[in-house]
Enzyme design. Structure first.
Site, PDB file in Angstrom:
ATOM      1  N   LYS A  43      33.137 -11.483  47.805  1.00 14.41           N
ATOM      2  CA  LYS A  43      31.693 -11.519  47.529  1.00 14.41           C
ATOM      3  C   LYS A  43      31.069 -10.168  47.861  1.00 14.41           C
ATOM      4  CE  LYS A  43      27.789 -14.616  48.545  1.00 14.41           C
ATOM      5  NZ  LYS A  43      27.411 -15.827  49.319  1.00 14.41           N
ATOM      6  N   LYS A 103      34.018 -18.666  40.740  1.00 17.06           N
ATOM      7  CA  LYS A 103      32.700 -19.119  41.171  1.00 17.06           C
ATOM      8  C   LYS A 103      31.640 -18.369  40.367  1.00 17.06           C
ATOM      9  CE  LYS A 103      30.141 -20.211  45.394  1.00 17.06           C
ATOM     10  NZ  LYS A 103      29.975 -19.865  46.818  1.00 17.06           N
ATOM     11  N   ASN A 173      26.514 -27.880  49.472  1.00 16.07           N
ATOM     12  CA  ASN A 173      25.985 -26.547  49.760  1.00 16.07           C
ATOM     13  C   ASN A 173      24.731 -26.659  50.625  1.00 16.07           C
ATOM     14  OD1 ASN A 173      25.262 -23.866  49.749  1.00 16.07           O
ATOM     15  ND2 ASN A 173      25.534 -23.597  47.548  1.00 16.07           N
TER      16      ASN A 173
END
Length: 245
Positions: A43, A103, A173
Protein backbone atom coordinates in the site's frame (compact mmCIF):
# COMPACT_ATOMS: atom_id res chain seq x y z
CA UNK A 1 -21.12 12.06 -3.97
CA UNK A 2 -19.71 10.16 -1.01
CA UNK A 3 -16.00 9.31 -0.81
CA UNK A 4 -16.79 5.76 -1.90
CA UNK A 5 -18.88 6.85 -4.87
CA UNK A 6 -15.99 9.03 -6.07
CA UNK A 7 -13.52 6.16 -5.65
CA UNK A 8 -15.75 3.75 -7.56
CA UNK A 9 -16.40 6.24 -10.37
CA UNK A 10 -12.67 6.89 -10.82
CA UNK A 11 -11.81 3.19 -10.75
CA UNK A 12 -14.48 2.41 -13.32
CA UNK A 13 -13.30 5.22 -15.61
CA UNK A 14 -9.74 3.88 -15.41
CA UNK A 15 -10.98 0.37 -16.18
CA UNK A 16 -12.83 1.59 -19.27
CA UNK A 17 -9.60 3.15 -20.53
CA UNK A 18 -7.77 -0.16 -20.02
CA UNK A 19 -10.41 -2.14 -21.92
CA UNK A 20 -8.82 -0.88 -25.14
CA UNK A 21 -5.60 -2.72 -24.31
CA UNK A 22 -5.03 -6.48 -24.68
CA UNK A 23 -4.89 -8.56 -21.51
CA UNK A 24 -1.98 -10.92 -20.83
CA UNK A 25 -2.55 -14.00 -22.96
CA UNK A 26 -1.72 -16.59 -20.29
CA UNK A 27 -2.49 -16.25 -16.59
CA UNK A 28 -0.53 -18.24 -13.99
CA UNK A 29 -2.41 -21.09 -12.28
CA UNK A 30 -4.62 -20.05 -9.36
CA UNK A 31 -3.20 -20.55 -5.88
CA UNK A 32 -5.68 -21.55 -3.15
CA UNK A 33 -6.47 -18.63 -0.88
CA UNK A 34 -6.15 -19.32 2.88
CA UNK A 35 -8.94 -19.02 5.41
CA UNK A 36 -6.76 -18.10 8.38
CA UNK A 37 -3.65 -16.03 9.12
CA UNK A 38 -2.32 -12.62 8.14
CA UNK A 39 -3.01 -10.86 4.84
CA UNK A 40 -0.16 -8.37 4.42
CA UNK A 41 -0.83 -5.47 2.08
CA UNK A 42 1.28 -3.56 -0.43
CA UNK A 43 0.00 0.00 0.00
CA UNK A 44 1.69 3.19 -1.20
CA UNK A 45 -0.96 5.72 -0.16
CA UNK A 46 -4.60 6.14 0.81
CA UNK A 47 -7.24 8.91 0.76
CA UNK A 48 -7.37 8.97 4.58
CA UNK A 49 -3.62 8.94 5.27
CA UNK A 50 -2.09 10.38 2.11
CA UNK A 51 1.41 9.11 1.36
CA UNK A 52 2.39 5.96 3.26
CA UNK A 53 5.43 4.71 1.35
CA UNK A 54 5.57 6.08 -2.17
CA UNK A 55 9.02 4.60 -2.84
CA UNK A 56 8.21 1.01 -1.89
CA UNK A 57 9.27 -1.79 -4.22
CA UNK A 58 6.28 -4.17 -4.46
CA UNK A 59 8.26 -7.35 -5.09
CA UNK A 60 10.79 -6.70 -2.31
CA UNK A 61 8.09 -5.76 0.17
CA UNK A 62 6.04 -8.85 -0.67
CA UNK A 63 9.09 -11.07 -0.23
CA UNK A 64 9.66 -9.54 3.21
CA UNK A 65 6.04 -10.31 4.10
CA UNK A 66 6.51 -13.88 2.92
CA UNK A 67 9.65 -14.34 5.04
CA UNK A 68 7.77 -12.89 8.01
CA UNK A 69 5.10 -15.58 7.77
CA UNK A 70 2.17 -13.85 6.03
CA UNK A 71 -0.49 -16.24 4.71
CA UNK A 72 -1.34 -14.08 1.67
CA UNK A 73 -0.52 -10.75 0.04
CA UNK A 74 -3.00 -7.98 -0.78
CA UNK A 75 -2.06 -5.54 -3.54
CA UNK A 76 -3.86 -2.24 -4.00
CA UNK A 77 -4.19 -1.60 -7.73
CA UNK A 78 -6.15 1.67 -7.63
CA UNK A 79 -4.00 4.25 -9.42
CA UNK A 80 -5.35 7.67 -8.53
CA UNK A 81 -6.08 7.37 -4.82
CA UNK A 82 -3.71 4.62 -3.68
CA UNK A 83 -0.79 4.90 -6.11
CA UNK A 84 -1.13 1.25 -7.13
CA UNK A 85 -1.29 -0.55 -10.45
CA UNK A 86 -1.84 -3.90 -12.11
CA UNK A 87 1.88 -3.96 -12.71
CA UNK A 88 2.34 -4.04 -8.92
CA UNK A 89 0.00 -7.03 -8.83
CA UNK A 90 1.92 -8.91 -11.53
CA UNK A 91 5.29 -8.15 -9.93
CA UNK A 92 4.16 -9.37 -6.52
CA UNK A 93 2.59 -12.53 -7.94
CA UNK A 94 5.87 -13.38 -9.69
CA UNK A 95 8.04 -12.56 -6.65
CA UNK A 96 6.32 -14.74 -4.04
CA UNK A 97 4.78 -18.20 -3.66
CA UNK A 98 1.86 -16.90 -1.63
CA UNK A 99 -1.64 -16.30 -3.03
CA UNK A 100 -2.37 -12.70 -3.98
CA UNK A 101 -5.53 -10.62 -3.53
CA UNK A 102 -6.37 -7.79 -5.89
CA UNK A 103 -7.76 -4.97 -3.77
CA UNK A 104 -9.59 -2.33 -5.78
CA UNK A 105 -13.06 -0.93 -6.36
CA UNK A 106 -14.28 -3.75 -8.56
CA UNK A 107 -17.75 -3.27 -10.06
CA UNK A 108 -17.42 -4.67 -13.60
CA UNK A 109 -16.77 -8.02 -15.26
CA UNK A 110 -13.75 -6.60 -17.05
CA UNK A 111 -12.09 -5.75 -13.73
CA UNK A 112 -12.57 -9.33 -12.54
CA UNK A 113 -11.18 -10.78 -15.75
CA UNK A 114 -8.16 -8.49 -15.78
CA UNK A 115 -7.46 -9.39 -12.15
CA UNK A 116 -7.14 -13.06 -13.11
CA UNK A 117 -5.17 -12.22 -16.25
CA UNK A 118 -2.60 -10.38 -14.12
CA UNK A 119 -2.29 -13.26 -11.65
CA UNK A 120 -4.79 -12.51 -8.89
CA UNK A 121 -5.90 -15.51 -6.84
CA UNK A 122 -8.67 -13.55 -5.12
CA UNK A 123 -10.56 -10.28 -5.56
CA UNK A 124 -12.21 -7.83 -3.22
CA UNK A 125 -15.89 -6.97 -3.61
CA UNK A 126 -17.36 -4.17 -1.48
CA UNK A 127 -21.01 -4.32 -0.43
CA UNK A 128 -21.51 -0.56 -0.62
CA UNK A 129 -19.88 -0.22 -4.04
CA UNK A 130 -22.65 -1.72 -6.20
CA UNK A 131 -26.07 -3.35 -6.18
CA UNK A 132 -26.24 -6.85 -4.76
CA UNK A 133 -27.26 -8.33 -8.11
CA UNK A 134 -24.12 -6.93 -9.73
CA UNK A 135 -21.90 -8.15 -6.89
CA UNK A 136 -23.44 -11.60 -7.04
CA UNK A 137 -22.73 -11.83 -10.78
CA UNK A 138 -19.15 -10.74 -10.18
CA UNK A 139 -18.77 -13.30 -7.43
CA UNK A 140 -20.02 -16.03 -9.81
CA UNK A 141 -17.57 -14.90 -12.49
CA UNK A 142 -14.70 -14.96 -10.02
CA UNK A 143 -15.68 -18.51 -9.07
CA UNK A 144 -15.74 -19.55 -12.74
CA UNK A 145 -12.22 -18.17 -13.10
CA UNK A 146 -11.07 -20.05 -10.00
CA UNK A 147 -10.61 -17.03 -7.76
CA UNK A 148 -11.71 -16.58 -4.17
CA UNK A 149 -13.75 -13.56 -3.11
CA UNK A 150 -13.22 -11.39 -0.04
CA UNK A 151 -16.55 -9.59 0.42
CA UNK A 152 -16.33 -6.44 2.52
CA UNK A 153 -18.99 -4.89 4.75
CA UNK A 154 -19.05 -2.03 7.23
CA UNK A 155 -22.66 -1.95 8.42
CA UNK A 156 -25.27 -4.43 9.64
CA UNK A 157 -27.57 -3.69 6.70
CA UNK A 158 -24.89 -4.94 4.28
CA UNK A 159 -24.82 -8.45 5.74
CA UNK A 160 -27.80 -9.60 3.68
CA UNK A 161 -25.91 -8.76 0.50
CA UNK A 162 -22.92 -10.65 1.87
CA UNK A 163 -24.99 -13.75 2.55
CA UNK A 164 -26.55 -13.63 -0.92
CA UNK A 165 -23.13 -13.40 -2.57
CA UNK A 166 -21.80 -16.48 -0.70
CA UNK A 167 -18.20 -15.24 -0.40
CA UNK A 168 -15.16 -17.29 0.57
CA UNK A 169 -14.20 -14.71 3.18
CA UNK A 170 -16.17 -11.89 4.80
CA UNK A 171 -14.23 -8.75 5.63
CA UNK A 172 -15.51 -6.41 8.33
CA UNK A 173 -13.96 -3.02 7.71
CA UNK A 174 -13.74 -0.70 10.68
CA UNK A 175 -13.42 2.21 8.22
CA UNK A 176 -16.61 3.58 6.72
CA UNK A 177 -15.61 4.14 3.10
CA UNK A 178 -18.39 6.67 2.63
CA UNK A 179 -16.94 9.02 5.25
CA UNK A 180 -13.43 7.52 5.81
CA UNK A 181 -14.09 7.50 9.57
CA UNK A 182 -12.87 4.52 11.61
CA UNK A 183 -15.22 2.83 14.08
CA UNK A 184 -13.23 0.24 16.09
CA UNK A 185 -16.40 -1.25 17.57
CA UNK A 186 -17.75 -2.36 14.16
CA UNK A 187 -16.22 -5.84 14.20
CA UNK A 188 -17.64 -6.74 17.60
CA UNK A 189 -21.08 -5.42 16.61
CA UNK A 190 -21.31 -7.40 13.37
CA UNK A 191 -19.49 -10.61 14.33
CA UNK A 192 -22.42 -12.46 15.97
CA UNK A 193 -24.41 -12.29 12.72
CA UNK A 194 -21.54 -12.28 10.23
CA UNK A 195 -19.80 -15.42 11.50
CA UNK A 196 -22.45 -17.64 9.93
CA UNK A 197 -21.72 -16.32 6.44
CA UNK A 198 -18.00 -16.99 5.95
CA UNK A 199 -14.69 -16.91 7.86
CA UNK A 200 -14.16 -13.33 9.07
CA UNK A 201 -11.37 -10.92 8.17
CA UNK A 202 -10.71 -7.87 10.34
CA UNK A 203 -9.80 -4.82 8.24
CA UNK A 204 -8.55 -1.30 9.10
CA UNK A 205 -7.11 -0.13 12.37
CA UNK A 206 -4.95 -3.23 12.84
CA UNK A 207 -1.51 -1.95 13.78
CA UNK A 208 -0.12 -3.85 16.76
CA UNK A 209 0.10 -7.37 18.17
CA UNK A 210 -2.49 -6.29 20.71
CA UNK A 211 -4.90 -5.38 17.92
CA UNK A 212 -4.40 -8.80 16.33
CA UNK A 213 -5.03 -10.62 19.63
CA UNK A 214 -8.17 -8.54 20.21
CA UNK A 215 -9.64 -9.33 16.81
CA UNK A 216 -8.75 -13.00 17.11
CA UNK A 217 -10.51 -13.12 20.47
CA UNK A 218 -13.57 -11.53 18.87
CA UNK A 219 -13.73 -14.22 16.20
CA UNK A 220 -11.54 -13.09 13.29
CA UNK A 221 -9.99 -15.91 11.25
CA UNK A 222 -7.74 -13.47 9.41
CA UNK A 223 -6.54 -9.90 9.74
CA UNK A 224 -5.60 -7.62 6.86
CA UNK A 225 -2.86 -5.10 7.60
CA UNK A 226 -1.70 -2.44 5.16
CA UNK A 227 -0.47 0.88 6.50
CA UNK A 228 1.40 -0.47 9.54
CA UNK A 229 3.37 -2.95 7.44
CA UNK A 230 3.94 -0.89 4.30
CA UNK A 231 5.37 1.93 6.42
CA UNK A 232 7.46 -0.29 8.73
CA UNK A 233 11.24 0.19 8.76
CA UNK A 234 11.63 -3.59 8.96
CA UNK A 235 8.54 -5.10 7.30
CA UNK A 236 9.73 -8.67 7.74
CA UNK A 237 10.10 -8.26 11.51
CA UNK A 238 6.83 -6.31 11.74
CA UNK A 239 5.03 -9.08 9.86
CA UNK A 240 6.52 -11.77 12.08
CA UNK A 241 5.37 -9.91 15.20
CA UNK A 242 1.78 -9.80 13.96
CA UNK A 243 1.86 -13.42 12.77
CA UNK A 244 3.09 -14.61 16.16
CA UNK A 245 0.24 -12.72 17.83
Amino acid sequence: MSHLEKLVAQALADARDRERLPLPAVAPPVRPFPRSGLIAEVKRASPSRGAINLQLQPSSLAQAYQRGGAAAISVLTDRVNFGGSLRDLSEVRTAVKLPVLRKDFIVSEFQVREARAHGADAVLLIAAAADTAILRDLRMLARELGMAVLFEVHAREELDAAARCEPDLLGINARDLKTLEVHPETFAELEPIARGIAPLVAESGVRTAGDVRRYRALGASMVLVGEALSSAEDPESATRTLVQA
